[in-house]
Motif scaffolding. Structure first.
Motif, mmCIF file in Angstrom:
data_model
loop_
_atom_site.group_PDB
_atom_site.id
_atom_site.type_symbol
_atom_site.label_atom_id
_atom_site.label_comp_id
_atom_site.label_asym_id
_atom_site.label_seq_id
_atom_site.Cartn_x
_atom_site.Cartn_y
_atom_site.Cartn_z
ATOM 1 N N GLY A 26 0.788 -1.229 0.000
ATOM 2 C CA GLY A 26 0.000 0.000 0.000
ATOM 3 C C GLY A 26 0.818 1.276 0.000
ATOM 4 O O GLY A 26 0.270 2.361 -0.209
ATOM 5 N N SER A 27 2.098 1.168 0.245
ATOM 6 C CA SER A 27 2.945 2.361 0.268
ATOM 7 C C SER A 27 3.209 2.858 -1.148
ATOM 8 O O SER A 27 3.070 2.109 -2.128
ATOM 9 N N ARG A 28 3.616 4.108 -1.240
ATOM 10 C CA ARG A 28 3.879 4.718 -2.543
ATOM 11 C C ARG A 28 5.277 5.304 -2.578
ATOM 12 O O ARG A 28 5.782 5.820 -1.590
ATOM 13 N N TYR A 29 5.878 5.222 -3.752
ATOM 14 C CA TYR A 29 7.209 5.776 -3.965
ATOM 15 C C TYR A 29 7.093 6.793 -5.082
ATOM 16 O O TYR A 29 6.854 6.445 -6.230
ATOM 17 N N ARG A 30 7.227 8.070 -4.743
ATOM 18 C CA ARG A 30 7.047 9.125 -5.733
ATOM 19 C C ARG A 30 8.153 9.066 -6.793
ATOM 20 O O ARG A 30 9.332 9.179 -6.489
ATOM 21 N N ARG A 31 7.741 8.871 -8.020
ATOM 22 C CA ARG A 31 8.641 8.848 -9.162
ATOM 23 C C ARG A 31 7.967 9.565 -10.329
ATOM 24 O O ARG A 31 6.761 9.500 -10.493
ATOM 25 N N SER A 32 8.763 10.234 -11.158
ATOM 26 C CA SER A 32 8.222 10.966 -12.307
ATOM 27 C C SER A 32 8.488 10.263 -13.631
ATOM 28 O O SER A 32 7.954 10.670 -14.665
ATOM 29 N N GLY A 33 9.317 9.230 -13.598
ATOM 30 C CA GLY A 33 9.616 8.486 -14.817
ATOM 31 C C GLY A 33 10.038 7.074 -14.475
ATOM 32 O O GLY A 33 10.688 6.840 -13.450
ATOM 33 N N LEU A 34 9.650 6.119 -15.321
ATOM 34 C CA LEU A 34 9.973 4.718 -15.086
ATOM 35 C C LEU A 34 10.471 4.081 -16.371
ATOM 36 O O LEU A 34 9.762 4.032 -17.377
#
Length: 303
Positions: A217-225
């Motif tokens: 359920g946690s989130r990892y802020r990323r702008s590109g993958l």
């Protein structure tokens, strides 16, 4: 007039259009069959193509088709090729609408299908902030928090490469990593952490990647993958013709084998573009289509 085409080009992407242009200028009777679904159509723009940098793929292809309209020996036909076989010293190409076209030569420019990870939310972001090639899309996400989703040596290679566009890069393995001690050391030296958590999906905001969502359920802020993908044949045409496939590298394990003249293992069948390369790019596909067309021209005139 002879109803037999001198060349049928299968695929109206960068390689196919480029080949048709060269053959049209050479006054060769050419049929280009275009299914209208190039694999990069979802991309925001074509990155790194001189003179057309950032132009949407659909716009580039539309311009190419307009240019072909000026060459009367070239016909562009919307449709899907259902199969092909040898016939009378040449080939018969069968279309899904029931039409059958005889030709002296075939040029495969069908492109490839990108076999990407099955992640909820990926399809909506594909070709923009979720991508397979940093050379094509890295500039648009430069200096932002980025991630690589891959395993093993590919994860290391991709992460080190992506560091050229951002200092904030993390490797996501989606589970227990297939990394050696040496792999981990190379990543650590470059300041690239490894996150082993299972990925549940991707969250977006404004049509772009916002965060990687983990199974907990946690989130990892990323702008590109940047994701590891595999290129697969989009059609059975190569198999129908008996063309030999080879592993062109880890990204393309079933590429059409060609020689320096873009000839396949089957006489009279040529190939160009993503269908036979280890590194798909529009610029190289255009160049390959042009060179392959010249080879077809030489083959036809020599008999």
């Amino acid at each position: 007039m002879d109803k037999r085409w001198e060349c049928v080009i299968v695929g109206g992407g960068a390689a196919g259009l480029s080949a048709a242009l060269v053959l049209g200028r050479a006054r060769r009777r050419t049929l280009l069959v275009d299914a209208g679904s190039p694999s990069n159509l979802a991309a925001h723009g074509v990155g790194g193509l001189l003179g057309f940098d950032g132009v949407p793929p659909g716009e580039l292809y539309a311009r190419g088709r307009r240019e072909l309209a000026g060459y009367p020996s070239v016909e562009v036909r919307a449709g899907q090729v259902a199969g092909a076989s040898s016939a009378d010293g040449g080939f018969t190409v069968r279309l899904e609408d029931g039409a059958a076209e005889d030709t002296e030569r075939i040029l495969l420019a069908t492109g490839m299908r990108y076999d990407a990870p099955q992640l909820p939310g990926l399809d909506e972001l594909w070709g923009r902030s979720v991508f397979h090639c940093p050379f094509c899309h890295g500039w648009e996400v430069r200096d932002q928090p980025l991630a690589v989703f891959a395993q093993g040596e590919r994860a290391v290679h991709m992460a080190l490469l992506l560091r050229g566009w951002s200092d904030d890069v993390v490797v996501l393995t989606g589970g227990p990593p297939d990394l050696t001690v040496a792999d981990r050391e190379r990543l650590a030296v470059a300041g690239i952490p490894v996150d082993e958590r299972v990925i549940a999906g991707l969250a977006s905001a404004g049509g772009e990647l916002d965060a990687v969502v983990f199974a907990d359920g946690s989130r990892y802020r990323r702008s590109g993958l940047l994701v590891a993908t595999t290129l697969r044949q989009r059609s059975t045409l190569a198999a129908d013709l008996g063309v030999r496939l080879v592993a062109a590298g880890p990204v393309s394990p079933e590429a059409v084998e060609i020689n320096a003249m873009y000839r396949t293992s089957v006489p009279g069948v040529f190939a160009a573009g993503d269908v036979c390369t280890a590194m798909p790019q529009v610029a190289s596909a255009i160049a390959a289509g042009s060179a392959a067309a010249a080879s077809v021209m030489t083959s036809v005139t020599e008999g």
